[in-house]
Motif scaffolding. Sequence first.
Motif, PDB file in Angstrom:
ATOM      1  N   PHE A   1      62.359   6.535  36.299  1.00 20.40           N
ATOM      2  CA  PHE A   1      62.687   6.948  37.671  1.00 20.40           C
ATOM      3  C   PHE A   1      61.427   7.244  38.457  1.00 20.40           C
ATOM      4  O   PHE A   1      60.372   7.485  37.875  1.00 20.40           O
ATOM      5  CB  PHE A   1      63.591   8.190  37.659  1.00 20.40           C
ATOM      6  CG  PHE A   1      62.971   9.385  36.977  1.00 20.40           C
ATOM      7  CD1 PHE A   1      63.177   9.609  35.621  1.00 20.40           C
ATOM      8  CD2 PHE A   1      62.178  10.277  37.684  1.00 20.40           C
ATOM      9  CE1 PHE A   1      62.592  10.693  34.983  1.00 20.40           C
ATOM     10  CE2 PHE A   1      61.593  11.374  37.052  1.00 20.40           C
ATOM     11  CZ  PHE A   1      61.805  11.586  35.703  1.00 20.40           C
TER      12      PHE A   1
ATOM     13  N   THR B   1      69.842  11.685  35.761  1.00 19.57           N
ATOM     14  CA  THR B   1      70.714  11.192  34.692  1.00 19.57           C
ATOM     15  C   THR B   1      72.141  10.997  35.210  1.00 19.57           C
ATOM     16  O   THR B   1      72.794   9.988  34.915  1.00 19.57           O
ATOM     17  CB  THR B   1      70.690  12.183  33.509  1.00 19.57           C
ATOM     18  OG1 THR B   1      69.349  12.269  33.020  1.00 19.57           O
ATOM     19  CG2 THR B   1      71.608  11.746  32.382  1.00 19.57           C
TER      20      THR B   1
ATOM     21  N   THR C   1      70.286  16.892  34.956  1.00 19.88           N
ATOM     22  CA  THR C   1      69.615  16.538  36.219  1.00 19.88           C
ATOM     23  C   THR C   1      70.399  15.471  36.982  1.00 19.88           C
ATOM     24  O   THR C   1      71.118  14.655  36.399  1.00 19.88           O
ATOM     25  CB  THR C   1      68.200  15.972  35.973  1.00 19.88           C
ATOM     26  OG1 THR C   1      68.330  14.760  35.245  1.00 19.88           O
ATOM     27  CG2 THR C   1      67.334  16.944  35.226  1.00 19.88           C
TER      28      THR C   1
ATOM     29  N   ALA D   1      64.626  15.533  33.479  1.00 18.91           N
ATOM     30  CA  ALA D   1      65.211  14.187  33.412  1.00 18.91           C
ATOM     31  C   ALA D   1      64.491  13.342  32.357  1.00 18.91           C
ATOM     32  O   ALA D   1      65.121  12.570  31.628  1.00 18.91           O
ATOM     33  CB  ALA D   1      65.119  13.509  34.778  1.00 18.91           C
ATOM     34  N   PHE D   2      63.180  13.509  32.256  1.00 17.26           N
ATOM     35  CA  PHE D   2      62.423  12.760  31.253  1.00 17.26           C
ATOM     36  C   PHE D   2      62.887  13.149  29.842  1.00 17.26           C
ATOM     37  O   PHE D   2      63.086  12.291  28.978  1.00 17.26           O
ATOM     38  CB  PHE D   2      60.924  13.031  31.432  1.00 17.26           C
ATOM     39  CG  PHE D   2      60.045  12.329  30.437  1.00 17.26           C
ATOM     40  CD1 PHE D   2      60.109  10.952  30.276  1.00 17.26           C
ATOM     41  CD2 PHE D   2      59.143  13.047  29.650  1.00 17.26           C
ATOM     42  CE1 PHE D   2      59.290  10.296  29.358  1.00 17.26           C
ATOM     43  CE2 PHE D   2      58.331  12.403  28.731  1.00 17.26           C
ATOM     44  CZ  PHE D   2      58.408  11.027  28.580  1.00 17.26           C
TER      45      PHE D   2
ATOM     46  N   ARG E   1      61.986  16.588  37.250  1.00 16.46           N
ATOM     47  CA  ARG E   1      61.422  15.363  36.660  1.00 16.46           C
ATOM     48  C   ARG E   1      61.223  15.520  35.159  1.00 16.46           C
ATOM     49  O   ARG E   1      61.517  14.600  34.392  1.00 16.46           O
ATOM     50  CB  ARG E   1      60.085  15.029  37.306  1.00 16.46           C
ATOM     51  CG  ARG E   1      60.229  14.696  38.762  1.00 16.46           C
ATOM     52  CD  ARG E   1      58.872  14.581  39.399  1.00 16.46           C
ATOM     53  NE  ARG E   1      59.026  14.584  40.831  1.00 16.46           N
ATOM     54  CZ  ARG E   1      58.331  13.810  41.640  1.00 16.46           C
ATOM     55  NH1 ARG E   1      57.437  12.992  41.159  1.00 16.46           N
ATOM     56  NH2 ARG E   1      58.523  13.876  42.935  1.00 16.46           N
TER      57      ARG E   1
ATOM     58  N   THR F   1      56.283   9.512  31.419  1.00 14.45           N
ATOM     59  CA  THR F   1      56.568   9.757  32.834  1.00 14.45           C
ATOM     60  C   THR F   1      55.289  10.252  33.475  1.00 14.45           C
ATOM     61  O   THR F   1      54.388  10.731  32.791  1.00 14.45           O
ATOM     62  CB  THR F   1      57.718  10.768  33.010  1.00 14.45           C
ATOM     63  OG1 THR F   1      58.177  10.721  34.365  1.00 14.45           O
ATOM     64  CG2 THR F   1      57.284  12.205  32.712  1.00 14.45           C
TER      65      THR F   1
END
Lengths: 390, 269
Positions: free
Chosen positions: B108, B71, B68, A383-384, A380, A363
């Motif tokens: 993303f 997801t 999050t 989520a990664f 971020r 990412t």
Amino acid sequence: MSEKSKGLSKVEEICSQRSGRAKELKDEGKKIMGYFCIYPPLEMLSALDLLPYRILGDMREPITKADACLPTVVCPFDRSALDLGLKGKYDFLDGVVWAHVCEVGEKTAHVWRTYLNPAYFHFIDIPHTIHKPAQNQFVQQLKDFQKTLMSFTGKKLTSEMLAEAINAHNEQRSLVRKLYDLRKPDPPLISGSEVIKTLKAIMSLPVKEGSELLREVISEVGERKDGVPFRPVRLLIWGSIIDDTPLIEMMEELGANVVMDDTCVGSRAFFPDVKLTPDPLEGLAYRYLVDLKCPRTFKESTYGETKKDYLTDLRSRFSYISDYAKEWKVSGVVLQSVRYCDIHGYEVPGLGDYLDSVGLPHTYIEHTYDERSLAPLRTRIQAFLEIIRS
Amino acid sequence: MTKVVIMSDGGDICSQVIGPTGAEHRRLANRVMQEALDRAKLSFPEISYVVATGYGRLNVPFADSEITELTCHAKGVASLFPEVKTAIDIGGQDAKGLKIKSGKLIDFVMNDKCAAGTGRFLEVTAATLGLRLEDLGTISAKSTHRVKISSTCTIFAQQEIVSRLSEGVAVEDVVAGLHDAIAVRVVGMTRRLKIEPVVVLTGGVAKNTGVVKAVREKIEHEVFVPPNPLLSGAIGGAILGRDIVLGALKEGKPIPKKERALEEVTFFN
């Protein structure tokens, strides 16, 4: 500096007052030479008994003075370093060695010289390609650098002195590689934050003192039982300078151990050795121009080849990163850059394609080299990590 | 907005509520939750597992885990459109592009640094035009000569609107220009993921038919919008919570719950 502290507690002590040892040595008559970025050959400074002291920024200190003499839309690390200089934090330096690392770095050289007016200032014009004529040009640049250093110190810099300094720095590099070996187990024996602090500390000490500190840290970390907790994801961080710990700490909080890096207070600055050549300047030129792997230098698969296969070219530029990933058992790569860093920004799409080709999740995050601006990155990173773990 | 979705073990939605959020309301996630419970005729202890998501996910003291919104959105969108490969979510505070493969998030991009390309951009510019947010779509449909709003900076766009109006440009042409500006920004950002159909648009801004039309034009593909585009993240969170519970039951393990009570967050105290 207290006599008693050793290893990681000494690292903490140095990082809390990084210039402490340099100022002590200055009082004893030693000259302190600031250097910017990882391209000035430190061996040439150490050989003349000058203390190479890395000029860094401070992401916890708001930039209040630099905006008067640098545009705001340039590298915030650069602005921060200059800001500290303008605030007098680098007044103890006897001289400064700058290098043509990137465009903003080059322009900041003028500003630094003009506003801070150090007793010695030298700018090394480092070529941006690695083929033979560029290497030869770089050797000439180093000869000029040698001349100004000799006239500043009043000492002759012989090949023997240089060879001795090269050995001392190579020894330190091999110790750093040993330190990085301690990141290979799962969980790693030393955390990403501890590594950054250790390297920051040795960038503020004479080479032999730095090596001694590394030995202490390596032995302490190898023996301790309650080091780094297990975390489900092992990350490699690539990109522009990280000289403080908040970003790494955030990743740790979110469930990842940072076990490897390709950054310049990291493996990038220390991994390659200098080969001893009959003219030591040639070995130095090769190491600093060809072996250092910063995207500030243009590298390509075969010089002179006019049509290239994209993936072959990417492989020649980035395969060392997937080698790191294998060796340090990395499950994902965080590409990070300070905002406005052209050289890293240009590299991101290609590097992303390369990591896709070898199946490494990645990412990209950008930050403003400001502790307070990191919060939006939390989502971020989290989520990664969710993607890696799903 | 605070959204709650309660899902049964069979995967049916028992109730869904969209309540307000704000400096003070954010502490009141428990009230929105209570309303959802009332509608489903359930009591809080009957809920097996709570997932919190979104910017406020850390302010939900009664949640068992936080995941999050990236997801959760991907999961929610994939449950509504199983063939989805690209999702774009435009909310009040950020815009996200999601790359989805076999129902899972794989990459993303996110714009969370400024208001450009988010719902806030439309809120601020609607206020400048003296229009209601919910009317923008209908108004822009009347446009015949859409103006180009060159700036996506909210403040500069406001200045640009004022100067266009003073030149005599019709309001609907300005509004259509604003929708176009958002679409350019968000689609441009999402292109970094290499947009592939099926494309789904979610988030509060997906309720604006003018933006949906503009996004469709830029992508040159059909763009699907779920019936309630604000809820996909909450639906995804509920599905992920349900997966956690069913997974634990299947393996004969206890549900990984936290000690919790339906109470206000003490964040501000």
